[in-house]
Design a protein around this motif. Structure first.
Motif, mmCIF file in Angstrom:
data_model
loop_
_atom_site.group_PDB
_atom_site.id
_atom_site.type_symbol
_atom_site.label_atom_id
_atom_site.label_comp_id
_atom_site.label_asym_id
_atom_site.label_seq_id
_atom_site.Cartn_x
_atom_site.Cartn_y
_atom_site.Cartn_z
ATOM 1 N N HIS A 5 67.836 81.120 26.180
ATOM 2 C CA HIS A 5 67.686 80.374 27.418
ATOM 3 C C HIS A 5 66.253 80.475 27.918
ATOM 4 O O HIS A 5 66.007 80.680 29.092
ATOM 5 C CB HIS A 5 68.628 80.919 28.484
ATOM 6 N N GLU A 13 73.218 75.458 32.700
ATOM 7 C CA GLU A 13 74.362 75.695 33.573
ATOM 8 C C GLU A 13 74.011 75.829 35.048
ATOM 9 O O GLU A 13 74.425 76.786 35.711
ATOM 10 C CB GLU A 13 75.152 76.907 33.085
ATOM 11 N N TYR A 73 87.518 80.926 27.824
ATOM 12 C CA TYR A 73 87.624 81.299 29.248
ATOM 13 C C TYR A 73 88.784 80.571 29.928
ATOM 14 O O TYR A 73 89.279 81.004 30.959
ATOM 15 C CB TYR A 73 86.309 81.006 29.988
ATOM 16 N N GLU A 114 77.164 74.522 23.748
ATOM 17 C CA GLU A 114 77.865 75.813 23.672
ATOM 18 C C GLU A 114 79.355 75.556 23.525
ATOM 19 O O GLU A 114 79.914 74.681 24.186
ATOM 20 C CB GLU A 114 77.634 76.671 24.933
ATOM 21 N N ASN A 155 77.694 90.392 23.954
ATOM 22 C CA ASN A 155 78.437 89.159 23.766
ATOM 23 C C ASN A 155 78.731 89.041 22.270
ATOM 24 O O ASN A 155 77.830 89.134 21.446
ATOM 25 C CB ASN A 155 77.575 87.983 24.256
ATOM 26 N N LYS A 212 80.231 86.499 20.578
ATOM 27 C CA LYS A 212 80.567 85.161 20.078
ATOM 28 C C LYS A 212 79.760 84.805 18.832
ATOM 29 O O LYS A 212 79.826 83.669 18.352
ATOM 30 C CB LYS A 212 80.350 84.116 21.174
HETATM 31 C C1 GCB Z 1 77.507 80.400 29.012
HETATM 32 C C2 GCB Z 1 76.082 80.744 29.107
HETATM 33 C C3 GCB Z 1 75.669 81.749 28.049
HETATM 34 C C4 GCB Z 1 76.744 82.809 27.888
HETATM 35 C C5 GCB Z 1 78.006 82.123 27.434
HETATM 36 C C6 GCB Z 1 79.185 83.082 27.247
HETATM 37 O O1 GCB Z 1 77.982 79.428 29.509
HETATM 38 O O2 GCB Z 1 75.240 79.624 29.063
HETATM 39 O O3 GCB Z 1 74.441 82.292 28.416
HETATM 40 O O4 GCB Z 1 76.370 83.796 26.984
HETATM 41 O O5 GCB Z 1 78.389 81.199 28.383
HETATM 42 O O6 GCB Z 1 79.396 83.552 26.145
HETATM 43 O O7 GCB Z 1 79.872 83.348 28.208
#
Ligand code: GCB
Length: 603
Positions: free
Chosen positions: A335, A418, A478, A512, A574, A576
């Motif tokens: 970002h 965002e 989410y 994303e 994170n 993901k």
């Molecule tokens: C988002 C953000 C990102 C987060 C991602 C997440 O919307 O832009 O910076 O890391 O979600 O994994 O929650």
């Protein structure tokens, strides 16, 4: 025009660039005494630390890792006698998030914004043929007036702590290379290029800014070392016969040599690698050299073990190898603008970049990905501090475009990630930011911003600014995760039907989508966090992408697992990632590879 040149440091016949990477003296300013005690002249009790690197992950003490405030760097630099009469600069690839620079005790510059370069003119301060001392005071506090946005709080023990309005860890320090540079008094300050393809030929128009009035000559040299075109003057057109175009994953780079001449004598010489290509949005297509392209790739982070957000040339190489292996063709510099070396590599490898300014956190929440979906409103653009934030944001846009405009890999600007777009107050803010990018970019590349979950059709007040509409969507993670994924699918389809009904006639891309996954977890039947679920999630989202023809790209979140602020939402970061933080594949990587290798380029 910026006060300093953004051209990457290079040694040429007329210039010198000396890399100052290595161990620097380092001291945290626990008692906030550095300014009053004259640390700008020298640090009293320094430790040693590598540059480039984030300072946080070297140490074993948590207070150091979480330190927020001022911290100081110091290094001796020897200025060769031969440089006398030239202009001497110290150039920082970045200092996160703000810095003041002192040379031999004298303040030479300051800079706000942690992800773009800045340069101090030290010509009148340095002593030649002698060691000189550079001291940098860096500060990593987050504020609501600066991007990326957050706050800094004081804990019960009196220590300060950063509270980002975003999830990536607040790594900081001198995270990119530092250069000592010498250039002639009259030097090439800026180069701007634009392209037009005319059948088999091409026109490269250019504009050169110099610091004097002498004549400029421009030569374009192809990859075999042959002269492809020549032109005279600070502004002109290079006519290239049988132009070799820069294509996706099939790059071709010309060297553009710029010389300032006094008769037959070269006063200054600088060389920029360029790629001849055009980028345009037409109806729902993204066109590169007039041909539609479908984006396949990632949102990334500059993030790795030990050095944090520090530029790591080995990690960069590995990332590009993995992106090639998996069949990707693009990434977003989420970002913040990345290290310049990464764009050079993308130029060389033919990757497409959506270049993002560090405007993240423009929604007042640490977990905006969660809270935006709850209907929470934070009146983000209605605060007294908004005008100062906007000023800093515009400045970062200017620096980013000045730095990155000549990279063929950069095909679009992402101007926010965002933000809160549910209130009309966002509209004038967006207008200024989007207009600025348009005004500054001669190539008029498409502009975009990443829409958060609640920026949906009928609610989002700002999507009209985007040339490419970019969605960050987490249906199935989410929202309605696990066994409810069938409902997630319906919600996602419903949203896309909503956009379709608006007939925007613009390309949409997903910047994303993703599901946290622990590399250690396998479970049959799947549960959220298992590798099986990440695969199911991918299949669901791909089915949706494939049912709307105005979707022109998919950049999955995230390329690799990355460090975040600690908390109940994140398991030491994170997760993901399609790859682990150590850059090894999760199961999903093979599925993506299969898909991306089989999708046509213009899918
Ligand atoms: C988002 C953000 C990102 C987060 C991602 C997440 O919307 O832009 O910076 O890391 O979600 O994994 O929650």
């Amino acid at each position: 025009m910026l006060e300093y040149s953004m051209l990457y440091p290079k040694t040429t016949a007329s210039r010198r660039a000396v890399c100052m990477d290595g161990m620097w003296n380092f001291q945290l300013d626990w008692k906030e005494e550095g300014v009053t005690s004259g640390w700008c002249e020298g640090l009293p009790q320094p430790d040693q630390i590598p540059v480039p690197a984030s300072f946080q992950d070297f140490y074993t003490e948590k207070d150091i890792r979480e330190y927020a405030g001022d911290f100081w760097y110091e290094k001796e630099m020897f200025i060769p006698g031969e440089w006398e009469g030239m202009k001497v600069f110290v150039r920082f690839g970045c200092a996160t998030h703000r810095a003041e620079v002192f040379v031999n005790g004298v303040k030479v510059t300051e800079h706000e914004g942690g992800f773009l370069p800045f340069t101090a003119d030290v010509t009148d301060i340095v002593r030649y043929n002698m060691p000189n001392k550079v001291v940098v005071k860096v500060n990593n506090e987050l504020r609501v007036t600066n991007i990326p946005v957050g706050t800094t709080v004081t804990l019960a023990n009196g220590k300060k702590m950063a509270k980002p309005y975003f999830d990536f860890y607040n790594y900081s320090g001198l995270q990119r290379s530092v250069y000592l540079m010498a250039v002639p008094q009259e030097y090439v300050f800026d180069i701007t290029t634009d392209y037009e393809i005319c059948g088999r030929d091409a026109k490269v128009s250019y504009k050169i800014a110099t610091t004097g009035e002498h004549h400029v000559e421009v030569t374009l040299v192809d990859e075999d070392g042959n002269v492809a075109a020549r032109a005279q003057g600070k502004e002109g057109v290079l006519e290239v016969k049988d132009a070799h175009l820069w294509e996706v994953r099939n790059a071709y780079l010309y060297r553009m040599q710029v010389r300032i001449m006094e008769g037959s004598q070269v006063l200054d010489e600088y060389e920029e690698e360029i790629g001849i290509r055009t980028v345009e949005v037409k109806d729902t297509s993204i066109l590169l050299n007039g041909k539609p392209v479908y984006l396949k790739g990632f949102g990334k982070h500059e993030d790795s073990d030990i050095v944090g957000r520090g530029f790591n040339i080995g990690v960069m190489k590995r990332d590009f190898e993995l992106m090639k292996w998996i069949g990707a063709n693009s990434f977003r510099t989420s970002h913040y603008p990345y290290s310049e070396e990464i764009y050079k590599m993308a130029d060389r490898e033919g990757f497409l970049i959506i270049d993002e300014v560090p405007a993240v956190g423009l929604f007042e929440s640490l977990m905006n990905f969660m809270e935006a979906s709850t209907g929470k409103q934070t009146a983000f653009f209605e605060k007294d501090t908004t005008p100062i934030l906007l000023k800093n944001h515009l400045h970062a846009v200017e620096e980013m475009i000045a730095r990155d405009k000549n990279h063929p890999s950069v095909i679009a600007w992402s101007l926010l990630n965002e933000p809160e777009t549910t209130s009309e107050a966002a509209v004038p803010y967006f207008k200024e930011v989007f207009d600025k990018a348009h005004e500054l970019d001669v190539q008029k590349r498409p502009r975009t911003f990443a829409l958060v979950m609640n920026s949906v059709p009928g609610v989002c007040k700002c999507h009209q600014f985007s040339d490419i509409v970019a969605l960050n969507r987490y249906y199935g993670w989410y929202v309605k995760g696990g066994h409810e994924i069938c409902d997630a699918r319906e919600m996602m389809i419903q949203e896309m039907e909503g956009w379709k009904a608006m007939n925007l006639n613009k390309p949409f891309i997903f910047t994303e989508y993703g599901a946290d996954t622990l590399v250690s977890e396998h479970k049959l039947p799947s549960v959220m966090w298992s590798q099986e679920y990440q695969n199911e999630y991918l299949q669901m989202t791909n089915e949706v992408f494939d049912s709307f023809d105005f979707i022109k790209g998919e950049q999955i979140w995230n390329f690799a697992d990355f460090q975040t602020t600690e908390g109940i939402m994140r398991v030491n970061g994170n997760k993901k990632g399609i790859f682990t933080r150590q850059r090894q594949p999760k199961d999903i990587a093979y599925k993506l590879k299969e898909r991306w290798e089989n999708l046509p380029v213009d899918y």
